[in-house]
Write an enzyme that holds these catalytic residues in place. Structure first.
Site, short mmCIF file in Angstrom:
data_model
loop_
_atom_site.label_atom_id
_atom_site.label_comp_id
_atom_site.label_asym_id
_atom_site.label_seq_id
_atom_site.Cartn_x
_atom_site.Cartn_y
_atom_site.Cartn_z
N LYS A 126 8.22 -10.19 0.83
CA LYS A 126 7.59 -9.37 2.00
C LYS A 126 8.31 -8.22 1.96
O LYS A 126 9.27 -7.95 1.53
CB LYS A 126 7.99 -10.31 3.32
CG LYS A 126 7.17 -9.78 4.57
CD LYS A 126 5.61 -10.65 4.36
CE LYS A 126 4.81 -10.07 5.45
NZ LYS A 126 3.45 -10.84 5.81
N ASP A 166 -0.12 -6.30 6.31
CA ASP A 166 0.23 -7.15 7.34
C ASP A 166 0.22 -6.05 8.75
O ASP A 166 -0.57 -5.19 8.59
CB ASP A 166 1.75 -7.33 7.09
CG ASP A 166 2.19 -8.57 8.17
OD1 ASP A 166 1.95 -9.70 8.03
OD2 ASP A 166 2.98 -8.17 9.14
P1 NDP Z 1 -2.51 -5.79 12.97
O1 NDP Z 1 -1.59 -4.95 12.97
O2 NDP Z 1 -4.07 -5.69 12.57
O3 NDP Z 1 -2.75 -6.42 14.44
C1 NDP Z 1 -1.49 -6.78 15.25
C2 NDP Z 1 -1.86 -7.18 16.83
O4 NDP Z 1 -0.60 -7.76 17.40
C3 NDP Z 1 -2.18 -5.87 17.47
O5 NDP Z 1 -3.11 -6.23 18.40
C4 NDP Z 1 -0.87 -5.41 18.04
O6 NDP Z 1 -0.94 -4.69 19.39
C5 NDP Z 1 -0.26 -6.82 18.54
N1 NDP Z 1 1.24 -6.88 18.40
C6 NDP Z 1 1.96 -6.24 17.11
N2 NDP Z 1 3.37 -6.35 17.54
C7 NDP Z 1 3.28 -7.05 18.95
C8 NDP Z 1 4.40 -7.17 19.80
N3 NDP Z 1 5.75 -6.87 19.58
N4 NDP Z 1 4.10 -7.47 20.90
C9 NDP Z 1 2.60 -7.52 21.25
N5 NDP Z 1 1.71 -7.51 20.48
C10 NDP Z 1 1.90 -6.97 19.38
O7 NDP Z 1 -1.68 -7.13 12.27
P2 NDP Z 1 -2.47 -8.20 11.74
O8 NDP Z 1 -3.60 -8.84 12.57
O9 NDP Z 1 -2.75 -8.04 10.19
O10 NDP Z 1 -1.40 -9.39 11.76
C11 NDP Z 1 -1.03 -9.85 13.04
C12 NDP Z 1 -0.12 -11.38 12.59
O11 NDP Z 1 -0.56 -12.23 11.75
C13 NDP Z 1 1.24 -11.02 12.21
O12 NDP Z 1 2.17 -12.01 12.65
C14 NDP Z 1 1.13 -11.10 10.85
O13 NDP Z 1 2.15 -11.36 10.12
C15 NDP Z 1 0.14 -12.31 10.52
N6 NDP Z 1 -0.53 -12.46 9.25
C16 NDP Z 1 -1.32 -11.55 8.89
C17 NDP Z 1 -2.15 -11.50 7.66
C18 NDP Z 1 -3.18 -10.73 7.30
O14 NDP Z 1 -3.74 -11.06 6.33
N7 NDP Z 1 -3.20 -9.39 7.70
C19 NDP Z 1 -1.82 -12.85 6.78
C20 NDP Z 1 -1.10 -13.94 7.42
C21 NDP Z 1 -0.33 -13.76 8.67
P3 NDP Z 1 -0.61 -3.00 19.22
O15 NDP Z 1 -1.67 -2.71 18.75
O16 NDP Z 1 -0.39 -2.77 20.98
O17 NDP Z 1 0.80 -3.03 18.50
#
Ligand code: NDP
Length: 445
Positions: A126, A166
């Site tokens: 990572k 991510d």
């Molecule tokens: P994105 O950046 O596309 O979206 C993240 C979302 O989570 C946004 O809505 C963001 O809101 C919100 N968010 C992020 N940080 C915070 C926080 N501290 N408090 C509240 N809301 C928060 O990321 P992904 O959708 O790709 O990833 C989401 C999760 O899924 C993560 O945990 C990631 O590790 C996990 N994941 C992702 C994979 C992938 O293929 N993308 C694979 C496996 C797991 P805002 O815009 O306001 O920051």
């Protein structure tokens, strides 16, 4: 047994001071795997879990870049190469101001078990940076990505370490980083996954984590003769994972009533249907706006500064970030009748919240199993790159579905406890055994 776990954790905490998320992730695994290791002396003698908890390599570097008004900015870049026993390091890059060693080590550690569960040959890694893409222009994001890759390119490669996206790293960032890698190395290879379809990407990669999480939940519901049809579903986040989880729930006949971002959540009791989801995708992926605008457009509630776990529902899919469900919120969900939780995000539930799910014997799919669909299709992207072929949408989706079904089978195999399936135990032991056996075979390296 708790003494053995406490002694193990005392060493982890002493060696990794202040890295609280890393301690949390290791403890969750140690509580399940150490008793299993006690029953299997070959793993104990070879100190397998101790070795897995020590990264093979940690790379940390300066990322200087110049913003649009000519000021020099300095960020910090990281890559954690955690374990390569069963394949090249594989795992995403996160760009978020909260990024530091403790977050990336927890993610890399989880990734080792997750990748093992996928049945594909991928080790765990990572990386990322404390860079915040929010509010930056495309040019600034490009200059940052180029500077980041100028250093990272020395450490990765299609047979060594293959990063993906991510939080904060989507198609735009992968494009800029791939371009820089290609220029520096003069090689067109599958060094990153999540690439654009015209230049080596796989169909279904953007959808894979969200779809996979819902496939996993559908399998869990299936163990009780149930399905998503007619279910009310809470989703948190509104990024990549949340968007495609919502799409798949809709396709399976469920109704998603919440989405969130770091400012708060929206509650739409009528459900976020395909048309409203299209609005969310444009809002988040193109306009890069806030979820509150959904409430303004569709006249529903926006609850500022809160998370969606107090809303009555059947199923919850946390898809935003780590530690977004605490013990209090878990209790409220249990009182409100939520009986199936599948984690699209990594470690969204605190360890106390997980204890509550297990006490209530609900269907609980931890992230390392439930969200493995993303890295699985990344693995399929690597296969297609090596073959110089592109599979159809249907073919990739079928493979994703089959992998999620196999991961579910593994969890049942190692987690069945009478009528109850403990998916935490199933995922941790199922993920551990394959890596442990490979490490035994490869000697002390
Ligand atoms: P994105 O950046 O596309 O979206 C993240 C979302 O989570 C946004 O809505 C963001 O809101 C919100 N968010 C992020 N940080 C915070 C926080 N501290 N408090 C509240 N809301 C928060 O990321 P992904 O959708 O790709 O990833 C989401 C999760 O899924 C993560 O945990 C990631 O590790 C996990 N994941 C992702 C994979 C992938 O293929 N993308 C694979 C496996 C797991 P805002 O815009 O306001 O920051």
């Amino acid at each position: 047994m708790s003494r053995i776990v406490d002694e193990f954790m005392a060493k982890i905490i002493a060696k990794n001071p202040g890295e609280v998320e890393y301690h949390q992730a290791v403890k969750e695994v140690a509580e399940v795997v150490l008793p299993f290791v006690e029953e299997n002396p070959k793993y104990k003698k070879a100190k397998i879990l101790e070795r897995i908890a020590e990264p093979e390599r940690v790379i940390m570097f300066r990322v200087p870049w110049v913003n649009d008004i000519g000021e020099i900015q300095i960020n910090r870049g990281f890559r954690i190469e955690m374990n390569s026993a069963i394949g090249p390091y594989k795992g995403g890059l996160r760009f978020h101001p909260t990024v530091y060693l403790g977050i990336l080590k927890f993610l890399a550690f989880e990734q080792v078990f997750k990748n093992s569960l996928t049945t594909l040959p991928m080790g765990g890694g990572k990386g990322g940076s404390d860079f915040d893409p929010k509010g930056k222009s495309d040019d600034e994001v490009m200059r940052f990505c180029q500077s980041f890759m100028a250093e990272l390119s020395r450490h990765i490669g299609p047979d060594t370490d293959v990063p993906a996206g991510d939080i904060g790293v989507g198609g735009r960032e992968i494009g800029y980083m791939f371009g820089m890698y290609k220029k520096l190395r003069n090689e067109f290879t599958g060094v990153l996954t999540g690439k654009g379809l015209e230049w080596g990407g796989s169909l279904i990669r953007p959808e894979a984590t969200g779809y996979g999480t819902v496939y996993f939940a559908e399998h869990m519901l299936g163990t009780r003769g149930d399905s998503f049809k007619g279910k009310t579903v809470l989703v948190s986040g509104s990024g990549n994972v949340a968007q495609y989880a919502t799409e798949k729930v809709n396709q399976l006949g469920g109704k998603v009533v919440t989405l969130s971002d770091s400012s708060g959540f929206i509650y739409d009791p009528d459900g976020i249907d395909a048309e409203k989801l299209e609005f969310v995708m444009h809002l988040k992926n193109v306009k890069r706006g806030r979820i509150k605008e959904y409430a303004d457009k569709y006249g529903c509630q926006f609850i500022e500064g809160k998370r969606p776990w107090g809303i009555k529902a059947d199923v919850a899919l946390p898809c935003a970030t780590q530690n977004e469900v605490n013990a209090e919120e878990a209790k409220v969900m249990m009182q409100n009748g939520v009986y199936c939780i599948a984690e699209g995000a990594n470690m969204p539930s605190t360890n106390d919240a997980i204890d509550i799910y297990l006490e209530h014997k609900i269907l609980y799919g931890p992230g390392k199993a439930a969200n493995a669909g993303g890295v699985s299709v990344s693995g399929l992207e690597m296969s297609q790159n090596s073959l110089r072929l592109q599979w159809t949408r249907e073919e990739v989706d079928e493979r994703l579905f089959k992998i999620m079904s196999d991961i579910h089978d593994t969890c049942v195999k190692f987690g069945k406890d009478g009528d109850f399936i403990n998916y935490v135990r199933g995922a941790n032991i199922g993920g551990f055994v394959k890596v442990a056996d490979a490490m035994l075979a490869q000697g002390v390296v």
